[in-house]
Enzyme design. Structure first.
Site, PDB file in Angstrom:
ATOM      1  N   HIS A 274       0.557  -1.401   0.056  1.00  0.00           N
ATOM      2  CA  HIS A 274       0.503  -0.360   0.093  1.00  0.00           C
ATOM      3  C   HIS A 274       0.826   1.107  -0.083  1.00  0.00           C
ATOM      4  O   HIS A 274       2.184   1.341   0.420  1.00  0.00           O
ATOM      5  CB  HIS A 274      -0.662  -0.114   0.712  1.00  0.00           C
ATOM      6  CG  HIS A 274      -0.300   0.435   2.672  1.00  0.00           C
ATOM      7  ND1 HIS A 274       0.064   1.016   2.656  1.00  0.00           N
ATOM      8  CD2 HIS A 274       0.153  -1.157   3.492  1.00  0.00           C
ATOM      9  CE1 HIS A 274       0.765   1.134   4.311  1.00  0.00           C
ATOM     10  NE2 HIS A 274       1.181  -0.537   4.420  1.00  0.00           N
ATOM     11  N   CYS A 290       3.145  -5.183   6.471  1.00  0.00           N
ATOM     12  CA  CYS A 290       2.405  -4.793   5.317  1.00  0.00           C
ATOM     13  C   CYS A 290       3.432  -4.398   4.875  1.00  0.00           C
ATOM     14  O   CYS A 290       5.150  -3.974   5.241  1.00  0.00           O
ATOM     15  CB  CYS A 290       1.687  -4.114   5.081  1.00  0.00           C
ATOM     16  SG  CYS A 290      -0.159  -4.789   6.155  1.00  0.00           S
TER      17      CYS A 290
END
Length: 318
Positions: A274, A290
């Site tokens: 992301h 992440c």
């Protein structure tokens, strides 16, 4: 975005100085000084899909990672000096001036803008959107630049009037790389690399990868979906440091949303690739497990992957 630092500016720094810059000297300048040769180097790397992260005119670790990857991909070497062969290969990888003029448009300045991005996630949940904090932030991100470099190239400008002409990095009209067949996340080096079906390195990005609190996974996951302008959903079972809520909550979309402007969902529970509202901190601060990229790099990756694209996590050697 965090308030930019105030690095020293090399004398005579302007669009012409960057466009006319030769290869950086054998003894590369250190951090904390905006330098014309380094700014050009970073723009050339960005246009070649070997991202230095935020283009700031300073030779940081991310730019050196990208330069090393570009050299290796082209059968060259980089060892603290940009050789003539390496510089020639970089300059021939794309066309056009490094710095170009841009006329500010209504969309750049209309907002709405946030007065300040809250430091805590819980304070974000009541906001209608996680927008930019100023036209300067919006324009800097549009052209992959630090706010400090944008301001240095445009002294005295406030960037809040449509119709004004400013100098920016020439990074928008860049040819897309071929479709990505595989992604590789190096957890040690904090990088993300994209390969084609033949194993050729197509693109390279600095990344923020995991933490002791919530480590990045191992093995191979797959892309399951790509969501632009995502709503961030906090699950209390994550138990992120600094988040006290025992109940789930959501944070509305926007470039300063905790996951930025795009979420590439992976098959592992709660994991994804992301963007971020703090491009200057990519690979310099831990993530929540992440893979965090600048917003523009995340969008480039999102444009090249498809459902089922494998993402392999490896432990590289420094």
């Amino acid at each position: 975005m965090l308030a930019p630092a105030a690095p020293a500016i090399a004398a005579g720094l302007d669009a012409a100085a960057i466009n006319d810059a030769a290869a950086p000297p054998a003894k590369l300048p250190g951090r904390q000084q905006i330098n014309a040769s380094i700014a050009k180097l970073e723009i050339l790397l960005d246009r070649a899909h070997f991202s230095p992260g935020e283009i700031d005119g300073e030779l940081g670790e991310n730019a050196q990672k990208a330069l090393t990857a570009f050299a290796t991909a082209n059968g060259l070497s980089f060892d603290k000096a940009v050789t003539p062969d390496l510089w020639t290969r970089l300059t021939s990888a794309s066309e056009g001036a490094a710095i170009v003029n841009y006329t500010i448009v209504d969309a750049d300045v209309k907002g709405p803008f946030l007065a300040k991005v809250p430091a805590k996630m819980e304070s974000m949940k009541s906001l209608p959107a996680l927008n930019y904090t100023s036209p300067r932030e919006a324009i800097a991100e549009k052209f992959h630049m630090s706010e400090a470099l944008l301001q240095a190239l445009n002294p005295g400008r406030k960037f809040d009037k449509a119709g004004e002409t400013i100098a920016v990095a020439n990074v928008l009209d860049v040819a897309k790389p071929p479709a990505i067949a595989r992604l590789e996340v190096d957890k040690t080096r904090q990088t993300l690399s994209a390969f084609d079906a033949a194993g050729k390195l197509l693109a390279f990005y600095p990344a923020t990868v995991g933490s002791t609190e919530k480590p990045t996974p191992t093995g191979t996951l797959k892309v399951t979906a790509v969501n632009k302008n995502p709503t961030y959903r906090y699950n209390p079972k994550y138990k992120f440091k600094g988040v006290k809520s025992n109940k789930p909550f959501t944070i509305r979309p926007g470039p300063n949303n905790p996951v930025g402007v795009v979420w590439i969902n992976l098959s592992g529970e709660g994991y994804g690739i992301h963007g971020t509202g703090n491009p200057g901190l990519v690979s310099k601060a831990a993530s929540h497990g992440c893979v965090r990229l600048t917003n523009w790099d995340a969008l480039r990756v999102a444009a090249g992957v498809a459902k089922g694209t494998p993402v392999t996590f490896v432990e590289g050697a420094r």
